[in-house]
Structures are given as C-alpha cells and as structure tokens.
Design an enzyme around this catalytic site. Sequence first.
Site, PDB file in Angstrom:
ATOM      1  N   LEU A  52      33.891  44.126  40.640  1.00 46.74           N
ATOM      2  CA  LEU A  52      33.113  43.211  39.502  1.00 46.74           C
ATOM      3  C   LEU A  52      32.417  44.399  38.380  1.00 46.74           C
ATOM      4  CD1 LEU A  52      31.566  40.509  41.716  1.00 46.74           C
ATOM      5  CD2 LEU A  52      33.698  40.477  40.510  1.00 46.74           C
TER       6      LEU A  52
ATOM      7  N   GLY B 242      31.186  41.730  32.681  1.00 45.79           N
ATOM      8  CA  GLY B 242      32.100  40.786  32.240  1.00 45.79           C
ATOM      9  C   GLY B 242      32.040  39.775  33.177  1.00 45.79           C
ATOM     10  N   HIS B 243      32.351  40.042  34.595  1.00 53.12           N
ATOM     11  CA  HIS B 243      32.263  39.026  35.467  1.00 53.12           C
ATOM     12  C   HIS B 243      31.030  38.365  35.752  1.00 53.12           C
ATOM     13  CE1 HIS B 243      35.736  41.637  37.316  1.00 53.12           C
ATOM     14  NE2 HIS B 243      36.244  40.211  37.196  1.00 53.12           N
TER      15      HIS B 243
ATOM     16  N   LYS C 280      39.146  37.175  27.652  1.00 48.07           N
ATOM     17  CA  LYS C 280      39.943  38.432  27.614  1.00 48.07           C
ATOM     18  C   LYS C 280      41.212  38.043  28.140  1.00 48.07           C
ATOM     19  CE  LYS C 280      39.883  41.668  30.859  1.00 48.07           C
ATOM     20  NZ  LYS C 280      41.359  42.285  31.089  1.00 48.07           N
ATOM     21  N   ASP C 281      41.311  37.214  29.052  1.00 46.19           N
ATOM     22  CA  ASP C 281      42.710  36.362  29.666  1.00 46.19           C
ATOM     23  C   ASP C 281      43.173  35.324  28.973  1.00 46.19           C
ATOM     24  OD1 ASP C 281      43.123  38.672  31.725  1.00 46.19           O
ATOM     25  OD2 ASP C 281      41.031  37.985  32.184  1.00 46.19           O
TER      26      ASP C 281
ATOM     27  N   GLN D 119      45.668  33.322  30.443  1.00 44.40           N
ATOM     28  CA  GLN D 119      45.577  32.779  31.696  1.00 44.40           C
ATOM     29  C   GLN D 119      44.549  31.353  31.355  1.00 44.40           C
ATOM     30  OE1 GLN D 119      44.378  34.939  35.326  1.00 44.40           O
ATOM     31  NE2 GLN D 119      42.223  34.650  34.593  1.00 44.40           N
TER      32      GLN D 119
ATOM     33  N   SER E 204      37.201  45.786  32.294  1.00 48.23           N
ATOM     34  CA  SER E 204      38.192  45.406  33.113  1.00 48.23           C
ATOM     35  C   SER E 204      38.026  46.208  34.201  1.00 48.23           C
ATOM     36  CB  SER E 204      39.485  45.606  32.290  1.00 48.23           C
ATOM     37  OG  SER E 204      40.512  45.535  33.155  1.00 48.23           O
TER      38      SER E 204
HETATM   39  P1  AMP Z   1      39.579  39.364  37.118  1.00 52.85           P
HETATM   40  O1  AMP Z   1      38.732  39.742  38.417  1.00 52.85           O
HETATM   41  O2  AMP Z   1      40.129  40.307  36.384  1.00 52.85           O
HETATM   42  O3  AMP Z   1      40.811  38.267  37.735  1.00 52.85           O
HETATM   43  O4  AMP Z   1      38.809  38.551  36.251  1.00 52.85           O
HETATM   44  C1  AMP Z   1      38.182  37.349  36.812  1.00 52.85           C
HETATM   45  C2  AMP Z   1      37.569  36.470  35.627  1.00 52.85           C
HETATM   46  O5  AMP Z   1      36.572  37.410  34.710  1.00 52.85           O
HETATM   47  C3  AMP Z   1      38.533  36.059  34.635  1.00 52.85           C
HETATM   48  O6  AMP Z   1      38.439  34.861  34.173  1.00 52.85           O
HETATM   49  C4  AMP Z   1      38.700  36.990  33.560  1.00 52.85           C
HETATM   50  O7  AMP Z   1      38.946  36.463  32.339  1.00 52.85           O
HETATM   51  C5  AMP Z   1      37.052  37.396  33.696  1.00 52.85           C
HETATM   52  N1  AMP Z   1      36.882  38.435  32.858  1.00 52.85           N
HETATM   53  C6  AMP Z   1      37.519  39.947  33.119  1.00 52.85           C
HETATM   54  N2  AMP Z   1      36.902  40.825  32.133  1.00 52.85           N
HETATM   55  C7  AMP Z   1      36.127  40.238  31.249  1.00 52.85           C
HETATM   56  C8  AMP Z   1      35.344  40.582  30.345  1.00 52.85           C
HETATM   57  N3  AMP Z   1      35.259  41.803  29.895  1.00 52.85           N
HETATM   58  N4  AMP Z   1      34.590  39.774  29.670  1.00 52.85           N
HETATM   59  C9  AMP Z   1      34.536  38.361  30.223  1.00 52.85           C
HETATM   60  N5  AMP Z   1      35.280  37.869  31.079  1.00 52.85           N
HETATM   61  C10 AMP Z   1      36.237  38.722  31.657  1.00 52.85           C
END
Ligand code: AMP
Length: 281
Positions: A33, A36-37, A149-150, A153, A185
Amino acid sequence: MHIFTTISSLRQYLSSQRQQNKSIGFVPTMGALHAGHIALIGQSNAETDLTVCSIFVNPTQFNNPEDLEKYPRTPEADQQMLQEGGCNVLFMPDVTEMYPHPTSLQFNFGSLESVLEGQFRPGHFNGVGLVVSKLLHMVQPDKAFFGQKDLQQCLVIRRLIQDLSFSTTLVICPTVREADGLAMSSRNRRLTAAQRQVAPLLYQALVKAQTLLTKGGTITQAKEMIVEHLSQSTDIQIEYAEVVDIEQMQTLVTETATPPYAICLAAYLGQIRLIDNLFLT
Ligand code: AMP
C-alpha cells in the site's frame, strides 16, 4: 481494525454491522500500500460508516507469471498504514480461500477489453472481473472506491456492476502522485534509482500532450510529442500512447480531440510496466 482471513468470518461480522444500519465502503487492493490506496480509504471513510479493505494478490489477473511472482508484498507495513488511515476491516484471504477450485468462468467485456490494457494483457480483465465479482458478493458494499490511475479497470467494473446488477455505487477517485508527478504505484518500489529518476517523464509527457490538445493541436502531434518526450531516456519503452473516448476506451479517429477524452500511456522501465492517464471532461 478487525482482520479476517476467511469469507465466513468476514460475512458474519459485516452482517452484524449491517443490522446496525451501517453503510459499508469497500476498497479492494493487492497490497504494497501507498498514499494512493490510503486516499481511497479516506474517501470511503468520508462517505460511509464502515470501511473494508481487501488485500489479495489475485493470480487470475496476471498474464505474466514473473510479474505475479515479483509483485511486492508488505503485509506488516500495510496493516499499519490501514490502521493509521482509519480502515475498520481488513480482509486478507489466501489463494485457496478465494479459489477453492479452479474456475473456468469467463467474462466478456466486449470492445472495452480488446484495447489498451486488454490488448496488451490478455486475460487480465477476465481475472479482474472474476475477483471483483467475488469480493463484491462477499462484502456487499454500498460503495466501492477505485482509482482513476486504472481508468480502464474502472470502466470494466462499471460494466460489471451494471450488467450483474450489484447494488454497489462505483466511486472513481483521482490519481495520487509523488511530488515529481509520478503516479503512485506498488510497482514503483521495484524501480532502480536510475529508473525512478526518469519515471516522472511519463506524467510530464501526458501533461505536454494534454496542453497541446487543449490548444487545438492534433492527436497525431500529441502522440508524437509523447514519443519525443520519452525518448529522453533509453530506459523507457512505450507500449502504447493513445487518445481515447472515456466510455469504451476506443482510439479517437478524429484529427483533434474534444472533451471528454483520456490520454492513456503504458511503458516499460526495464522489466517494470507502468501506466498512467489524464482525462479531460
Ligand atoms: P492495486 O493495489 O494496484 O490493485 O490498486 C488498488 C486500488 O488502488 C485500485 O482501485 C487502483 O486504481 C487504486 N490506486 C492505485 N494507485 C493509485 C494512485 N496512485 N492514486 C489513486 N488510486 C490508486
């Protein structure tokens, strides 16, 4: 923060909370994490009574076995960040809990999954559809929070929620960036110091392209500008750079772009694949 590793214990706890009329917000993640998370957790806390976060590195959405194997895993630090971020419930199932037997269920998101991420990561959105459907059934949240960012998705999940009649509202939250513009990320922590130094070129290229498009430049010029900006580093290999509509993520075929549209970029820095986008509404 309550931590559950089994579906039954999670369900039992959430049903008791629902009986107390608490609204539930859900933030699915793959862990490692970052801020962003935690911003998604904060948004969920602001909009709902109880925030559930899941951490599950979902094997079915990885088209590249090495990416799955090397995906960063930092469970202790994650738990601390969630605790400090005000998360109420953490769900951390293992692979057998989520997939007790192999499934052959298939999703088809149509044209949405044949472009950009779908095109370059075959099977990826099928895995996303599968795991998010399962998690939405388990958590039954009032709202689910995903990051811009995604972007693709987010659109896939929107379709999933509509087509399968989940009673969950999708909330798309803005991309959180490092001070130098790099989109946060989990994969950033795998960058070498040299790669990390050039990584902000991705966001800079997007901003330059966006500025050009808003001034009436053509899509071809914008794409050329991205390629030129990223050619400053031989460490960066572009996979795609496209200007797309924000419904089906199809490449715009017009000469210039009128909002709403998104500029989407995927590039490798060595073995690490990063994505980013800007959208204009
Ligand atoms: P992940 O752990 O990469 O699967 O991401 C989990 C959630 O966090 C997904 O909805 C991503 O789009 C979001 N997320 C990842 N990076 C960021 C970021 N930099 N800013 C905002 N949300 C993010």
